[in-house]
Design a protein around this motif. Structure first.
Motif, PDB file in Angstrom:
ATOM      1  N   GLY A  71       1.121  -0.796   0.039  1.00  0.00           N
ATOM      2  CA  GLY A  71      -0.091   0.031   0.436  1.00  0.00           C
ATOM      3  C   GLY A  71       0.826   1.428   0.337  1.00  0.00           C
ATOM      4  N   ARG A  72       0.393   2.393   0.783  1.00  0.00           N
ATOM      5  CA  ARG A  72       1.214   3.942   0.234  1.00  0.00           C
ATOM      6  C   ARG A  72       1.683   3.936   1.732  1.00  0.00           C
ATOM      7  NH1 ARG A  72       0.857   7.114  -3.594  1.00  0.00           N
ATOM      8  NH2 ARG A  72      -1.612   7.204  -4.895  1.00  0.00           N
ATOM      9  N   HIS A  73       1.127   3.596   3.076  1.00  0.00           N
ATOM     10  CA  HIS A  73       1.913   3.469   4.417  1.00  0.00           C
ATOM     11  C   HIS A  73       3.011   2.235   4.722  1.00  0.00           C
ATOM     12  CE1 HIS A  73      -1.795   5.630   4.488  1.00  0.00           C
ATOM     13  NE2 HIS A  73      -2.552   4.106   4.200  1.00  0.00           N
ATOM     14  N   ASN A  74       3.409   3.202   5.737  1.00  0.00           N
ATOM     15  CA  ASN A  74       4.631   2.555   5.831  1.00  0.00           C
ATOM     16  C   ASN A  74       5.937   2.487   4.955  1.00  0.00           C
ATOM     17  OD1 ASN A  74       6.192   1.467   8.182  1.00  0.00           O
ATOM     18  ND2 ASN A  74       5.801  -1.231   7.378  1.00  0.00           N
ATOM     19  N   ALA A  75       6.035   3.359   4.216  1.00  0.00           N
ATOM     20  CA  ALA A  75       7.094   3.151   3.190  1.00  0.00           C
ATOM     21  C   ALA A  75       8.809   3.099   3.947  1.00  0.00           C
ATOM     22  CB  ALA A  75       7.034   4.823   2.166  1.00  0.00           C
ATOM     23  N   ARG A  76       9.512   3.812   5.058  1.00  0.00           N
ATOM     24  CA  ARG A  76      10.031   3.397   5.706  1.00  0.00           C
ATOM     25  C   ARG A  76      10.632   2.434   5.938  1.00  0.00           C
ATOM     26  NH1 ARG A  76       8.903   8.626   7.691  1.00  0.00           N
ATOM     27  NH2 ARG A  76      10.495   9.981   6.707  1.00  0.00           N
ATOM     28  N   GLY A  77       9.586   1.330   5.542  1.00  0.00           N
ATOM     29  CA  GLY A  77      10.117   0.059   5.606  1.00  0.00           C
ATOM     30  C   GLY A  77      10.240  -0.566   4.640  1.00  0.00           C
ATOM     31  N   LEU A  78      10.261   0.055   3.624  1.00  0.00           N
ATOM     32  CA  LEU A  78      10.890  -0.646   2.361  1.00  0.00           C
ATOM     33  C   LEU A  78      12.362  -0.354   2.415  1.00  0.00           C
ATOM     34  CD1 LEU A  78       8.537   1.323  -0.069  1.00  0.00           C
ATOM     35  CD2 LEU A  78       8.416  -1.338   1.082  1.00  0.00           C
ATOM     36  N   ILE A  79      12.744   0.742   2.925  1.00  0.00           N
ATOM     37  CA  ILE A  79      14.832   1.305   3.111  1.00  0.00           C
ATOM     38  C   ILE A  79      14.951  -0.240   3.909  1.00  0.00           C
ATOM     39  CG2 ILE A  79      15.898   2.267   4.892  1.00  0.00           C
ATOM     40  CD1 ILE A  79      14.009   4.773   5.096  1.00  0.00           C
ATOM     41  N   ASN A  80      16.200  -0.327   3.891  1.00  0.00           N
ATOM     42  CA  ASN A  80      17.254  -1.542   3.994  1.00  0.00           C
ATOM     43  C   ASN A  80      17.796  -1.250   5.379  1.00  0.00           C
ATOM     44  OD1 ASN A  80      20.306  -2.368   4.090  1.00  0.00           O
ATOM     45  ND2 ASN A  80      19.193  -3.576   1.939  1.00  0.00           N
ATOM     46  N   ASN A  81      17.515  -2.028   5.898  1.00  0.00           N
ATOM     47  CA  ASN A  81      18.401  -2.403   7.506  1.00  0.00           C
ATOM     48  C   ASN A  81      19.622  -1.301   7.694  1.00  0.00           C
ATOM     49  OD1 ASN A  81      19.150  -4.669   6.758  1.00  0.00           O
ATOM     50  ND2 ASN A  81      17.938  -5.996   8.093  1.00  0.00           N
ATOM     51  N   LYS A  82      20.020  -1.355   7.093  1.00  0.00           N
ATOM     52  CA  LYS A  82      21.641  -0.981   6.973  1.00  0.00           C
ATOM     53  C   LYS A  82      22.032  -0.119   6.518  1.00  0.00           C
ATOM     54  CE  LYS A  82      23.435  -5.958   7.850  1.00  0.00           C
ATOM     55  NZ  LYS A  82      24.233  -6.222   7.128  1.00  0.00           N
ATOM     56  N   CYS A  83      20.809   0.840   6.029  1.00  0.00           N
ATOM     57  CA  CYS A  83      21.181   2.098   5.088  1.00  0.00           C
ATOM     58  C   CYS A  83      20.026   3.312   6.113  1.00  0.00           C
ATOM     59  CB  CYS A  83      20.526   2.558   4.114  1.00  0.00           C
ATOM     60  SG  CYS A  83      21.153   0.634   2.773  1.00  0.00           S
ATOM     61  N   ASP A  84      20.654   4.150   5.862  1.00  0.00           N
ATOM     62  CA  ASP A  84      19.573   5.103   6.487  1.00  0.00           C
ATOM     63  C   ASP A  84      18.200   5.899   5.082  1.00  0.00           C
ATOM     64  OD1 ASP A  84      21.242   5.574   9.128  1.00  0.00           O
ATOM     65  OD2 ASP A  84      22.552   6.771   7.581  1.00  0.00           O
ATOM     66  N   GLY A  85      18.336   5.314   4.042  1.00  0.00           N
ATOM     67  CA  GLY A  85      17.540   6.044   2.926  1.00  0.00           C
ATOM     68  C   GLY A  85      17.617   5.551   1.948  1.00  0.00           C
ATOM     69  N   PHE A  86      16.174   4.927   1.491  1.00  0.00           N
ATOM     70  CA  PHE A  86      16.512   4.919  -0.193  1.00  0.00           C
ATOM     71  C   PHE A  86      16.415   5.731  -1.380  1.00  0.00           C
ATOM     72  CE2 PHE A  86      11.818   3.838   0.317  1.00  0.00           C
ATOM     73  CZ  PHE A  86      11.012   4.447  -1.192  1.00  0.00           C
TER      74      PHE A  86
END
Length: 164
Positions: free
Chosen positions: A56-71
């Protein structure tokens, strides 16, 4: 719409910058073992165009690799005679960014130029809808067939198909 390239960095399983180039080919096949990132590339395409992914549209921060600060995700494609880029970023500590670009070639330079008024979510979405004439639902039902949902367009009646 003709896909040319997808770029990902810090997105799902893609910690380091990676790209898949599709230009010059009329058929593409992504193969690999489970968990190798095939679906992540499709999520990157839909997220770059629509700000939406399979969950969906929510929880996009869950798409960030867990070893990175962003994407960063960027999708290059052709639409008619235009060569375009849809790019989005998201940081753990800041809000999202988005921008559409058009490839421009003049006598003096060749560059990606920002498309006016597409840095806001409203302007970006309006441009995609009016220029590509596709919603997320239509895109995933007819262009990018989601795993397990490839027959969605075929399973609906004429009225629903028209709405898509």
């Amino acid at each position: 719409m003709i896909p040319e390239r997808i770029y990902v960095e810090g997105f799902l399983c893609y910690r380091e910058a990676q790209q898949a180039c599709f230009d010059g080919c009329s058929l593409w096949l992504l193969v690999g073992p489970n968990g190798s990132g095939k679906s992540a590339l499709f999520d990157a395409i839909t997220y770059s165009l629509f700000g939406q992914h399979r969950a969906g549209r929510h929880n996009a921060r869950g798409l960030i690799n867990n070893k990175c600060d962003g994407f960063t995700v960027a999708f290059d494609f052709r639409s008619g005679s235009q060569r375009l880029r849809a790019q989005r970023t998201l940081s753990r500590h800041a809000g999202p960014t988005r921008q559409l670009y058009e490839w421009r070639k003049t006598d003096q330079e060749v560059s990606w130029s920002p498309i006016r008024d597409t840095q806001s979510e409203k302007g970006f979405s309006r441009w995609v809808k009016s220029n590509l004439n596709l919603s997320y639902e239509a895109f995933t039902a007819s262009v990018l067939l989601l795993q397990g949902h490839a027959d969605n367009l075929l399973q609906v009646g004429p009225a629903e198909r028209h709405d898509l």
